[in-house]
Design a protein around this motif. Structure first.
Motif, PDB file in Angstrom:
ATOM      1  N   GLN A 172       9.845   8.209  40.194  1.00 26.47           N
ATOM      2  CA  GLN A 172      10.183   9.234  39.204  1.00 26.47           C
ATOM      3  C   GLN A 172      10.614  10.532  39.877  1.00 26.47           C
ATOM      4  OE1 GLN A 172       6.388   8.873  37.242  1.00 26.47           O
ATOM      5  NE2 GLN A 172       7.366   8.166  35.354  1.00 26.47           N
ATOM      6  N   ASP A 199       8.539   2.236  46.826  1.00 24.15           N
ATOM      7  CA  ASP A 199       8.036   0.869  46.789  1.00 24.15           C
ATOM      8  C   ASP A 199       9.175  -0.104  46.513  1.00 24.15           C
ATOM      9  OD1 ASP A 199       5.269   0.609  47.278  1.00 24.15           O
ATOM     10  OD2 ASP A 199       4.862   1.778  45.473  1.00 24.15           O
ATOM     11  N   VAL A 200       9.038  -1.292  47.062  1.00 25.89           N
ATOM     12  CA  VAL A 200      10.115  -2.271  46.952  1.00 25.89           C
ATOM     13  C   VAL A 200      10.532  -2.470  45.492  1.00 25.89           C
ATOM     14  CG1 VAL A 200      10.820  -4.616  47.516  1.00 25.89           C
ATOM     15  CG2 VAL A 200       9.160  -3.440  48.950  1.00 25.89           C
ATOM     16  N   SER A 201       9.548  -2.592  44.593  1.00 28.03           N
ATOM     17  CA  SER A 201       9.884  -2.907  43.212  1.00 28.03           C
ATOM     18  C   SER A 201      10.522  -1.730  42.499  1.00 28.03           C
ATOM     19  CB  SER A 201       8.636  -3.361  42.458  1.00 28.03           C
ATOM     20  OG  SER A 201       7.751  -2.282  42.291  1.00 28.03           O
ATOM     21  N   VAL A 202      10.472  -0.544  43.092  1.00 29.16           N
ATOM     22  CA  VAL A 202      11.037   0.641  42.456  1.00 29.16           C
ATOM     23  C   VAL A 202      12.416   0.952  43.033  1.00 29.16           C
ATOM     24  CG1 VAL A 202      10.625   3.088  42.011  1.00 29.16           C
ATOM     25  CG2 VAL A 202       8.722   1.509  42.020  1.00 29.16           C
ATOM     26  N   ALA A 204      14.990  -0.885  43.494  1.00 27.47           N
ATOM     27  CA  ALA A 204      16.101  -1.429  42.722  1.00 27.47           C
ATOM     28  C   ALA A 204      16.422  -0.544  41.529  1.00 27.47           C
ATOM     29  CB  ALA A 204      15.765  -2.845  42.272  1.00 27.47           C
ATOM     30  N   GLN A 205      15.383   0.016  40.901  1.00 29.84           N
ATOM     31  CA  GLN A 205      15.624   0.904  39.756  1.00 29.84           C
ATOM     32  C   GLN A 205      16.497   2.081  40.161  1.00 29.84           C
ATOM     33  OE1 GLN A 205      11.832   2.327  38.480  1.00 29.84           O
ATOM     34  NE2 GLN A 205      11.030   0.320  37.952  1.00 29.84           N
ATOM     35  N   ASN A 208      20.071   0.998  40.986  1.00 31.57           N
ATOM     36  CA  ASN A 208      20.823   0.739  39.753  1.00 31.57           C
ATOM     37  C   ASN A 208      21.203   2.036  39.062  1.00 31.57           C
ATOM     38  OD1 ASN A 208      20.760  -1.989  40.096  1.00 31.57           O
ATOM     39  ND2 ASN A 208      19.018  -2.346  38.720  1.00 31.57           N
ATOM     40  N   GLU A 211      24.087   3.616  40.727  1.00 37.78           N
ATOM     41  CA  GLU A 211      25.344   2.927  40.423  1.00 37.78           C
ATOM     42  C   GLU A 211      25.837   3.280  39.021  1.00 37.78           C
ATOM     43  OE1 GLU A 211      25.354  -1.022  43.220  1.00 37.78           O
ATOM     44  OE2 GLU A 211      24.277  -1.150  41.321  1.00 37.78           O
ATOM     45  N   ASP A 212      24.899   3.344  38.067  1.00 41.92           N
ATOM     46  CA  ASP A 212      25.286   3.691  36.697  1.00 41.92           C
ATOM     47  C   ASP A 212      25.887   5.096  36.637  1.00 41.92           C
ATOM     48  OD1 ASP A 212      24.278   1.290  35.995  1.00 41.92           O
ATOM     49  OD2 ASP A 212      22.384   2.051  35.170  1.00 41.92           O
ATOM     50  N   SER A 229      20.893  -4.098  54.144  1.00 43.12           N
ATOM     51  CA  SER A 229      21.215  -4.874  52.947  1.00 43.12           C
ATOM     52  C   SER A 229      21.373  -3.949  51.744  1.00 43.12           C
ATOM     53  CB  SER A 229      20.154  -5.947  52.699  1.00 43.12           C
ATOM     54  OG  SER A 229      18.878  -5.372  52.742  1.00 43.12           O
ATOM     55  N   VAL A 230      20.596  -2.868  51.690  1.00 42.04           N
ATOM     56  CA  VAL A 230      20.765  -1.894  50.603  1.00 42.04           C
ATOM     57  C   VAL A 230      22.120  -1.214  50.725  1.00 42.04           C
ATOM     58  CG1 VAL A 230      19.920   0.291  49.682  1.00 42.04           C
ATOM     59  CG2 VAL A 230      18.305  -1.504  50.255  1.00 42.04           C
ATOM     60  N   TYR A 232      24.788  -2.342  52.163  1.00 38.28           N
ATOM     61  CA  TYR A 232      25.835  -3.301  51.804  1.00 38.28           C
ATOM     62  C   TYR A 232      25.951  -3.402  50.293  1.00 38.28           C
ATOM     63  CZ  TYR A 232      28.181  -7.661  50.816  1.00 38.28           C
ATOM     64  OH  TYR A 232      29.027  -8.586  50.311  1.00 38.28           O
ATOM     65  N   HIS A 233      24.809  -3.434  49.641  1.00 41.26           N
ATOM     66  CA  HIS A 233      24.822  -3.622  48.199  1.00 41.26           C
ATOM     67  C   HIS A 233      25.555  -2.498  47.490  1.00 41.26           C
ATOM     68  CE1 HIS A 233      23.407  -4.797  44.225  1.00 41.26           C
ATOM     69  NE2 HIS A 233      23.252  -3.512  44.018  1.00 41.26           N
ATOM     70  N   SER A 235      27.602   0.025  48.858  1.00 38.45           N
ATOM     71  CA  SER A 235      28.785   0.663  49.443  1.00 38.45           C
ATOM     72  C   SER A 235      30.036  -0.193  49.311  1.00 38.45           C
ATOM     73  CB  SER A 235      28.558   0.952  50.926  1.00 38.45           C
ATOM     74  OG  SER A 235      27.333   1.584  51.123  1.00 38.45           O
TER      75      SER A 235
END
Lengths: 335, 360, 416
Positions: A172, A199-202, A204-205, A208, A211-212, A229-230, A232-233, A235
């Protein structure tokens, strides 16, 4: 490719090292030593490299904070801003005062969501601060409206405006940092390791969300990170830095899947993959540590760890050679 | 495909042809004798009067020759589990309130403080996340290695120092005779982690607990350290590594079996192939989907599937399933009834109502 | 490292001069200097002579201007202040007190030591010569006119010398009429004893207490001892001293310890053993009063430093290695915790000046505190300046010693 937004030409940032009886400058840390990079409108450029490679310094130089911290820091080169009407301005040549108008176009988000927000200010104050500086014309209620709107945009409830940073989790807080960066309607956001403390699970949020926002506002990102890998995702293009220089640059796919520079190869092969079934991967393990930028090897900075180093590598700093597919590599011994 | 050999670079491929990788040990069976057996371990922390259940009923065993991974995010209890095995929980505020840790016929949780001195560093060794701060800044590297040898093997200082030099050279530090006299600040982060490994392995422990050993290191240095750990592990088939990490990729590369923790409980455990191919718990699935996985085959970049919400604080865990606040497939009873850890296939257990109901 | 200390030494020089200049000028600019005090004293004496009933209007005439000028010259106040500073440093010549006499032009005059001088004038310059060979300049002698009052001047011949702190001369006390150096040296044993006992006691108690408190953080002992230490810190030493004196040294109390002084009046006649015992007895109460407040800072520093280090990662590493708790605490944690304490040791050097005016006053001890305090009150400039010089030098040297110790105990510190 879309129109260029920011064109970095031969950027050099050298930090002084003091010594001797009279504390004179005795050496320089060549943190960034001739970096050229173009960021286009709406594009994400990933800047990767290991600690001490100068990637963070490139980002800071763009926001041009270094010069005003220590006047002894040597900053050279050009950072050319391309306005939508076609006019260009060299930001590095500008005086502090003239720079103000451009500062709001380039904003920054930081790695540590815990220390990059002032804990004594409320969320509203944090987000409104850049507005007060860059948009003094806004009335109080206009600022309030914009803060609420920004909070909604980054996926936080507008009611959070009156809370303080310690009441939020890492993810947050990073959203608050993004809202602050968005406040001035920037065109480029320099993101310095924006998800590595999460944290890994955060993670991605936040990725995303970024990107939005890019899609919605046509933002450009300079995405500085060590997690390949992040990078690459997110850029479209990736530049790999080693000891103050870009050693390879190209589309994300070409750099990630077909690196040619020996350092990029080693770096990418060292990335662990979340797939225990992949068996075709070869790992190149580099020996030794990265030399300090204070004591850079002559010629190619990577030659001390390079598996294909030759005598000639000690002589000249290899320049980026552009290839047909748009990528570029700074090594004369690879194709 | 022949492994690529480039000059001084050393290469190992994933088939283990060159040097052997953990995956050749995938045939490894759970019937092997357990080195350490953790049963219903509960470690709670007293934070301002309330007890936070950092580790709440964790059971697993570590077998000789395996690398067992514990994955989890902040607050999952993975590090507290590791520290509990070593009885290194600071008391107050923490306390092991229940369960047992059986090692060589003895329950480590019942041993006296005195008896634990002979377990730590000798039988079970540990390395930590922060190589920069984990070594004493004012003592020479050599003394810090020799210290553990002198404490457990009864060697005099001179022979202990000799062993220190050997250990440094074993973990790949060049010029070990000279470097034993250096202080930690004269080493880089990667080198310090090598020193930590040298200290940990100095007395040939049966179990090495590695708590986020490469999180603070650069990618190429991480590769060096992981490789070093595997290499040393291969040399001793009777020893095991317990690897604590948040990084699924590191788990995929290093481990034979994986435990996924969330909210102080084991949510899923399986061998590494099963876990990555057939994750059963919604949390495990969410984690695997949320990390970017570059692939040549999948053109264009798919949107990451993020797990909504935030990691709950251990002070404020739900009463039912610990993941229910973020789960997208949760049932009504998930809020109130904690599911049991159910074995759905040999060696594959999951704590999820949805999965156990599908089983029945 | 060497470079660093050379740089520190070089920096110490301008620091020293700036400090002394500031003190020199500020002190001299303040009204009520030694001259005014002398004048007041003379007036008071004159008033007494007249039977205490003299008219106040007569006061000004009580001191003839010539006497005033004489005094001014005696203190050196007839020179501009910058010249006084240079003279005090010893880089500008000053008139020798023993050879400074009023003369008349071309009239020989006895100058002591069988020397007769004569002043001659030629083209506006005055030459001092031996009376036997007038006109030949006499080595080291000068002559100048001294302004006595409006329109009256007095020619003076005097021998000059370079005598200042740079030549090792700290001047003569205005009040005691003794060299400042001798005054300070005679009081140094008292300071040394106070200082040494204070430091040894302070460090020993504080380190022990700090460690015990650190290891029992939050315990009843920790809380109570913190209270005690801070109460001790808040008690003024002189107040405690007065109370102790009443309890131990008066007839109203126990009367087992001496009331005043540093030694008994018959000290010189005592045997060695009795001498030591005598000193010790005299020393008990002043030492308690002197050291009472010195434990709090060090104790808390020690405790916090130890607590801080006990929470560090390397302590966990040491425990994970199976190292015994005593060794973890006393080797690993203490070795690091002692660093901030050890780096304060540089200030040890100031024990040569250790003093507390009020404690010395209460116990009637002639120590540094009384010397410096009275010097300030009576505008005894040479003593005030000498204390300034010592203080500045000790602070500068102490800081350097501290840095050096820090570099010794902490391998991470490399001064550049």
């Amino acid at each position: 490719m879309s129109a260029p937004l920011l064109e970095i030409k031969n950027l050099k940032v050298h930090f002084p090292v003091y010594g001797g009886v009279f504390q004179r400058k005795v050496a320089e840390v060549k943190a960034v030593d001739g970096v050229s990079l173009t960021i286009h409108r709406g594009e994400t450029v990933g800047l990767v490299g290991e600690s001490g490679c100068g990637k963070t310094t490139v980002g800071r130089a763009l926001v041009n904070v270094l010069k005003h911290v220590n006047s002894d820091v040597y900053v050279d080169g050009e950072v050319i801003y391309h306005a939508t009407d076609g006019t260009t301005t060299d930001l590095l040549a500008l005086k502090n005062r003239d720079l103000q108008a451009f500062r709001r176009k380039i904003q920054m988000i930081f790695q540590d969501p815990y220390s990059s927000l002032n804990s004594r200010l409320s969320v509203k104050q944090i987000i409104a601060e850049p507005l007060e500086i860059h948009r003094p014309d806004l009335s109080k209620s206009e600022v309030d409206d914009r803060v609420r709107w920004l909070l909604e945009k980054v996926g936080l409830q507008p009611e959070y405006a009156l809370r303080f940073p310690h009441e939020f989790s890492g993810g947050q807080r990073q959203r608050i940092g993004i809202a602050r960066a968005l406040a001035t309607n920037p065109e480029l956001i320099v993101c310095d390791e924006p998800v590595s403390a999460l944290d890994v699970s955060v993670q991605a949020q936040v990725i995303n969300l970024m990107e939005d926002l890019q899609k919605e506002f046509g933002l450009s990102y300079l995405f500085i990170a060590h997690d390949l890998s992040v990078v690459y995702h997110i850029s479209q293009r990736i530049a790999v830095m080693y000891l103050g220089n870009i050693v390879e640059m190209g589309s994300a796919d070409s750099v990630y899947f077909a690196p040619t520079h020996p350092y990029s190869k080693a770096l990418l092969s060292a990335v662990p993959e979340p797939d225990p079934l992949r068996t075709d991967k070869q790992r190149i393990i580099l020996e030794g540590d990265i030399p300090t930028p204070l004591n850079k090897p002559s010629g190619c900075g990577f030659r001390t760890r390079c598996p294909i180093a030759q005598d000639a590598c000690a002589k000249d700093v290899p320049v980026l050679q552009h290839k047909a597919n748009g990528s570029a590599v700074a090594c004369p011994f690879v194709t | 495909m022949r492994p690529l050999i480039l000059g001084r670079i050393h290469v190992c491929d994933r088939e283990g042809k060159e040097k052997g990788s953990p995956h050749e040990l995938h045939k490894f069976t759970v019937t092997n004798q357990a080195l350490i057996e953790v049963k219903d371990l509960k470690t709670h922390f007293n934070i301002e009067g309330t007890w936070a259940r950092a580790v709440d009923g964790v059971s697993f065993s570590v077998h000789a020759g395996e690398v067992l991974g514990i994955v989890g995010e902040s607050g999952s209890g993975k590090s507290v589990t590791a520290l509990s095995l070593m009885r290194l929980i600071p008391d107050p505020p923490g306390r092991i309130v229940g369960g047992s840790v059986m090692y060589k016929g003895r329950d480590l949780t019942k041993l006296s403080y005195e008896e634990m001195y002979d377990i730590r560093g000798k039988e079970i060794a540990m390395i930590f996340q922060e190589p920069m701060t984990s070594l004493n800044p004012v003592l020479r590297i050599g003394n810090q290695i020799a210290e553990v040898i002198m404490a457990h093997e009864g060697l005099d200082e001179k022979s202990a120092m000799k062993r220190s030099v050997e250990m440094l050279s074993l973990v790949g530090i060049p010029d070990p005779e000279k470097r034993v006299r250096d202080y930690p600040h004269q080493f880089s982060g990667g080198m310090r982690q090598r020193v930590m490994i040298a200290i940990a392995l100095a007395c040939n422990p049966s179990i090495l607990i590695a708590d986020e050993p490469t999180t603070a290191l650069d990618v190429t240095i991480q590769a060096q350290i992981l490789e070093l750990m595997l290499e040393l592990q291969r040399k001793r088939k009777d020893a095991a590594i317990l690897l604590i990490t948040h990084d699924l990729a590191v788990v995929a590369e290093m481990c034979h079996r994986v435990i996924v923790m969330y909210g102080g409980k084991i949510q899923e455990t399986a061998d590494v192939r099963t876990l990555f191919a057939n994750p059963a718990h919604p949390y495990t699935r969410g984690l695997l989907n949320s990390i970017p996985r570059p692939s040549k085959e999948r053109k264009g970049r798919e949107r990451l599937q993020a797990i909504p919400g935030n990691v709950p604080s251990i002070m404020n865990l739900p009463t039912g399933c610990k993941f229910c606040t973020r789960c997208e497939v949760k049932l009504e009873k998930c809020d109130t009834v904690e599911p049991d850890l159910v074995e759905i296939a040999p060696g594959h257990s999951v704590r999820c109502h949805l999965v156990s109901e599908a089983q029945q | 490292m060497l470079q660093y200390f050379v740089r520190r030494l070089l920096l110490a020089i301008p620091t020293f001069f700036v400090c002394t200049v500031i003190v020199f000028f500020i002190v001299q600019l303040a009204p009520g200097g030694p001259l005014e005090q002398q004048v007041q004293a003379l007036k008071a004496a004159a008033a007494n002579e007249r039977g205490g009933g003299g008219g106040t209007g007569m006061g000004d005439q009580a001191i003839p201007p010539t006497a005033l000028a004489e005094l001014e010259r005696y203190y050196g106040f007839d020179k501009p202040i910058w010249k006084q500073y240079l003279m005090w440093l010893g880089v500008s010549p000053r008139p020798m007190e023993s050879a400074d006499l009023p003369v008349e032009l071309n009239k020989p005059r006895q100058a002591g030591n069988g020397l007769t001088v004569v002043v001659t004038e030629r083209n506006g310059t005055y030459t001092v010569s031996d009376a036997t060979s007038p006109g030949v300049p006499l080595e080291g002698w000068q002559a100048e006119y001294q302004r006595l009052s409006a329109g009256t001047y007095q020619l003076r011949a005097f021998k000059t010398e370079y005598a200042g702190i740079l030549t090792g001369f700290f001047g003569k006390s205005h009040r005691y009429q003794e060299p400042v150096w001798d005054l300070m040296i005679s009081r140094m044993p008292i300071s040394l004893q106070f200082g040494l006992i204070g430091i040894v006691l302070g460090y020993a108690v504080s380190i022990f207490l700090g460690v015990t408190k650190g290891l029992n953080h939050g315990s009843r002992f920790d809380v109570i001892s913190s209270g005690v230490v801070f109460i001790m810190y808040s008690i003024p030493g002189w107040a405690l001293g007065s109370v102790l004196l009443v309890i131990f040294s008066t007839d109203a109390g126990l009367n087992i310890l001496p009331l005043r002084g540093f030694e008994s009046t018959d000290y010189q006649d005592l045997e060695l053993g009795s001498k030591i015992a005598d000193r010790l007895i005299h020393f008990v109460l002043p030492t308690i009063a002197y050291t009472i407040g010195s434990f709090a800072t060090l104790t808390m520093l020690m405790k916090n430093s130890l607590l801080d280090n006990l929470g560090q990662d390397y302590i966990r590493t040491a425990f994970a290695k199976g190292i015994r708790e005593s060794r973890v605490i006393w080797l690993h944690a203490m070795r690091n915790s002692i660093i901030p304490i050890a780096s304060r040791l540089g200030s040890l050097i100031s024990i040569f000046l250790a003093s507390s005016y009020l404690v010395e006053f209460v116990f009637g001890i002639e120590g540094m505190g009384r010397l410096s305090f009275m010097a300030v009150l009576t505008r005894d400039y040479p003593i005030v300046f000498a204390f300034t010089v010592f203080n500045v030098v000790f602070v500068l040297v102490g800081a350097m010693i501290s840095d050096f110790i820090l570099a010794m105990v902490d391998p991470r510190i490399k001064f550049k």
